[in-house]
Design an enzyme around this catalytic site. Structure first.
Site, mmCIF file in Angstrom:
data_model
loop_
_atom_site.group_PDB
_atom_site.id
_atom_site.type_symbol
_atom_site.label_atom_id
_atom_site.label_comp_id
_atom_site.label_asym_id
_atom_site.label_seq_id
_atom_site.Cartn_x
_atom_site.Cartn_y
_atom_site.Cartn_z
ATOM 1 N N CYS A 50 -33.716 0.037 16.793
ATOM 2 C CA CYS A 50 -34.217 -0.554 15.764
ATOM 3 C C CYS A 50 -34.391 -0.913 15.329
ATOM 4 O O CYS A 50 -33.196 -2.483 15.806
ATOM 5 C CB CYS A 50 -34.269 1.093 15.167
ATOM 6 S SG CYS A 50 -36.005 1.022 12.845
ATOM 7 N N ASP A 63 -31.380 5.617 7.434
ATOM 8 C CA ASP A 63 -32.686 6.279 6.554
ATOM 9 C C ASP A 63 -31.886 7.433 6.122
ATOM 10 O O ASP A 63 -31.803 6.855 4.399
ATOM 11 C CB ASP A 63 -33.017 6.501 6.490
ATOM 12 C CG ASP A 63 -34.383 5.322 7.857
ATOM 13 O OD1 ASP A 63 -33.495 5.415 8.732
ATOM 14 O OD2 ASP A 63 -34.897 4.816 7.342
HETATM 15 O O1 LIG Z 1 -31.191 -0.251 5.805
HETATM 16 P P1 LIG Z 1 -31.610 -0.687 6.968
HETATM 17 O O2 LIG Z 1 -29.246 -0.812 7.644
HETATM 18 O O3 LIG Z 1 -31.852 -1.894 7.025
HETATM 19 O O4 LIG Z 1 -31.626 -0.041 8.018
HETATM 20 C C1 LIG Z 1 -31.825 1.867 8.312
HETATM 21 C C2 LIG Z 1 -33.291 2.481 9.075
HETATM 22 O O5 LIG Z 1 -34.506 1.955 8.032
HETATM 23 C C3 LIG Z 1 -35.161 1.634 9.638
HETATM 24 O O6 LIG Z 1 -35.986 2.932 9.055
HETATM 25 P P2 LIG Z 1 -37.734 2.020 8.654
HETATM 26 O O7 LIG Z 1 -37.453 0.940 9.952
HETATM 27 O O8 LIG Z 1 -37.941 1.614 7.530
HETATM 28 O O9 LIG Z 1 -38.627 3.144 9.001
HETATM 29 C C4 LIG Z 1 -34.278 2.126 10.961
HETATM 30 O O10 LIG Z 1 -34.597 3.266 10.261
HETATM 31 C C5 LIG Z 1 -33.170 1.506 10.515
HETATM 32 O O11 LIG Z 1 -32.386 2.060 11.256
#
Ligand SMILES: O=P(O)(O)OC[C@H]1O[C@H](OP(=O)(O)O)[C@H](O)[C@@H]1O
Length: 327
Positions: free
Chosen positions: A133, A202
Site C-alpha cells: 500500500c 490504520d
Molecule cells: O498514516 P499512513 O502511514 O500514511 O497510512 C496508513 C495506512 O492508511 C492506508 O489506508 P487507506 O489507503 O486510506 O485505505 C494504508 O492502509 C496505510 O498503510
C-alpha cells in the site's frame, strides 16, 4: 450550507466527501485533514452563542467521523481537537479550537519525523524493503534512512484494488530509490530478495494486532515463513483506545465497483439482473495481522514488540474514551 447537516460548513462537507471517496486517504493524512476541517468550521462559524458554536463543532466532528470506520487516527484527531475547545465566549472558543487543531497538526508532523528516524535505525546500508500500500509513516523511515546515507532498494506491491503501491513507487522514484513493482500475488516469490517487510497501520489493537490494508496479514505470514522481519511504522495516533475495553475494530467494506466494473460483471454472468445473478463481490479494505507475525511496531515513542503496545496505549489514552464528538 449542506442540506445533510445545516450547522456544518460546506468546507467540512467537502472534506468528509473527499475522505469517503478516498481523494484524501492514508490514516495520518485523514487525521490531518480532519483537524484542518474542524479549524475551518471554527473560523467560519456564524454562531453568536457558545453553545451553538460547540454544537456546530460536534456536528462537524460527527460528519467527519462517519466517513470511514477503520483508521482510528480519525476519531483520535477529532477527540484531540474537541478536547481543546474551551472558553466562555464564541471568540475564546474559536481561538482555543483553532490553536488546538494547529497544535495537533504540528505534533502529527513531528511524530512522523521522529518515528522515521527511529525506523531508519532498523535499516542497514544496502537493504531491500518490501512495501504494501502507501503509508507516509513507512515512507518516513525510508526517507530518514536515505538521509543517513544508506542505499535502499524497494520491492513495491501494487496493492489491489486501488493500487496505492503506485503512489509509493512514485515517491520512492522521486527519492531515486530503485523500485521493483510487483503484483500482490508475486509477493511470496520476491520475499527471498527482501531484508524487511515495512508497512503502515490504520489501527493497532491493544493485543498488538495490526489493522492495515487488505493483504498485509498474508504478507506477514509469508514473511514469517521466509524469515523476513515485519516492521510496522505507526504513530501513536494509530493506537485504538477502545480495544482496551474489548471493542473490536470495524473493517471497512468498500464498493464492489473498485473490484469489478458493470461491464466485467456482465462478462461473467451475462445479462441477468443484479439481484438474481448469483455473483457476490466482497471488497474489505483492511485485514488484521496477529501480533505473532509482527516483529516491531515503530512509533515516535520508540519501537515496541506488539505484545507490549498496550502499556503505551494505557499511558497515552487512559482506560476509557467516549465518542469523539461527545463532551
Ligand atoms: O498514516 P499512513 O502511514 O500514511 O497510512 C496508513 C495506512 O492508511 C492506508 O489506508 P487507506 O489507503 O486510506 O485505505 C494504508 O492502509 C496505510 O498503510
Amino acid at each position: 450550507m449542506d442540506s445533510r447537516q445545516p450547522d456544518v460548513d460546506p468546507a467540512v462537507v467537502a472534506t468528509a466527501d473527499d475522505i469517503a471517496a478516498m481523494r484524501i486517504r492514508g490514516a495520518a493524512t485523514i487525521a490531518d485533514a480532519a483537524a484542518e476541517a474542524l479549524a475551518t468550521q471554527a473560523k467560519r462559524s456564524d454562531a453568536t452563542a457558545p453553545d451553538v458554536f460547540e454544537r456546530q463543532l460536534r456536528a462537524a466532528a460527527k460528519m467527519l467521523y462517519e466517513t470511514r470506520p477503520t483508521a482510528v487516527s480519525l476519531p483520535n484527531a477529532l477527540r484531540y481537537v474537541l478536547h481543546g475547545m474551551g472558553g466562555a465566549s464564541v471568540s475564546a472558543l474559536r481561538d482555543a479550537t483553532t490553536d488546538r487543531a494547529e497544535e495537533f497538526q504540528r505534533e502529527l508532523a513531528r511524530a512522523q519525523t521522529t518515528l522515521g528516524s527511529i525506523g531508519a535505525n532498523r535499516l542497514r546500508d544496502g537493504d531491500v524493503v518490501m512495501t504494501h500500500c502507501h503509508s507516509t509513516d513507512a515512507l518516513a523511515c525510508l526517507e530518514a534512512a536515505l538521509e543517513d546515507g544508506k542505499a535502499i532498494e524497494a520491492i513495491v506491491k501494487e496493492t489491489r484494488p486501488r493500487k496505492q503501491g503506485h503512489i509509493t513507487a512514485r515517491q520512492l522514484r522521486e527519492w531515486d530509490v530503485p523500485v521493483t513493482l510487483i503484483v500482490d500475488n508475486a509477493a511470496r516469490r520476491y520475499l527471498d530478495e527482501a531484508d524487511h517487510v515495512l508497512v503502515g497501520a490504520d489501527s493497532i489493537a491493544a493485543d498488538g494486532s495490526v489493522i492495515n490494508k487488505i493483504g498485509t496479514s498474508g504478507l506477514a505470514v509469508n514473511a514469517r515463513e521466509r524469515g523476513v522481519p515485519v516492521m510496522v511504522a505507526a504513530q501513536t495516533i494509530k493506537l485504538h483506545p477502545d480495544t482496551m475495553t474489548g471493542h473490536t475494530v470495524e473493517i471497512e467494506m468498500r464498493d464492489e465497483a473498485e473490484v469489478l466494473s458493470d461491464e466485467q460483471r456482465v462478462d461473467i454472468v451475462g445479462d441477468a439482473t443484479d439481484a438474481g445473478d448469483g455473483l457476490v463481490v466482497e471488497n474489505p479494505a483492511f485485514d488484521v495481522t496477529p501480533p505473532r507475525y509482527v516483529d516491531a511496531i515503530v512509533t515516535e515513542r520508540g519501537q515496541f514488540p506488539p505484545e507490549s503496545i498496550v502499556t503505551l496505549m494505557r499511558e497515552l489514552f487512559g482506560e476509557t474514551t467516549g465518542e469523539p464528538w461527545e463532551p
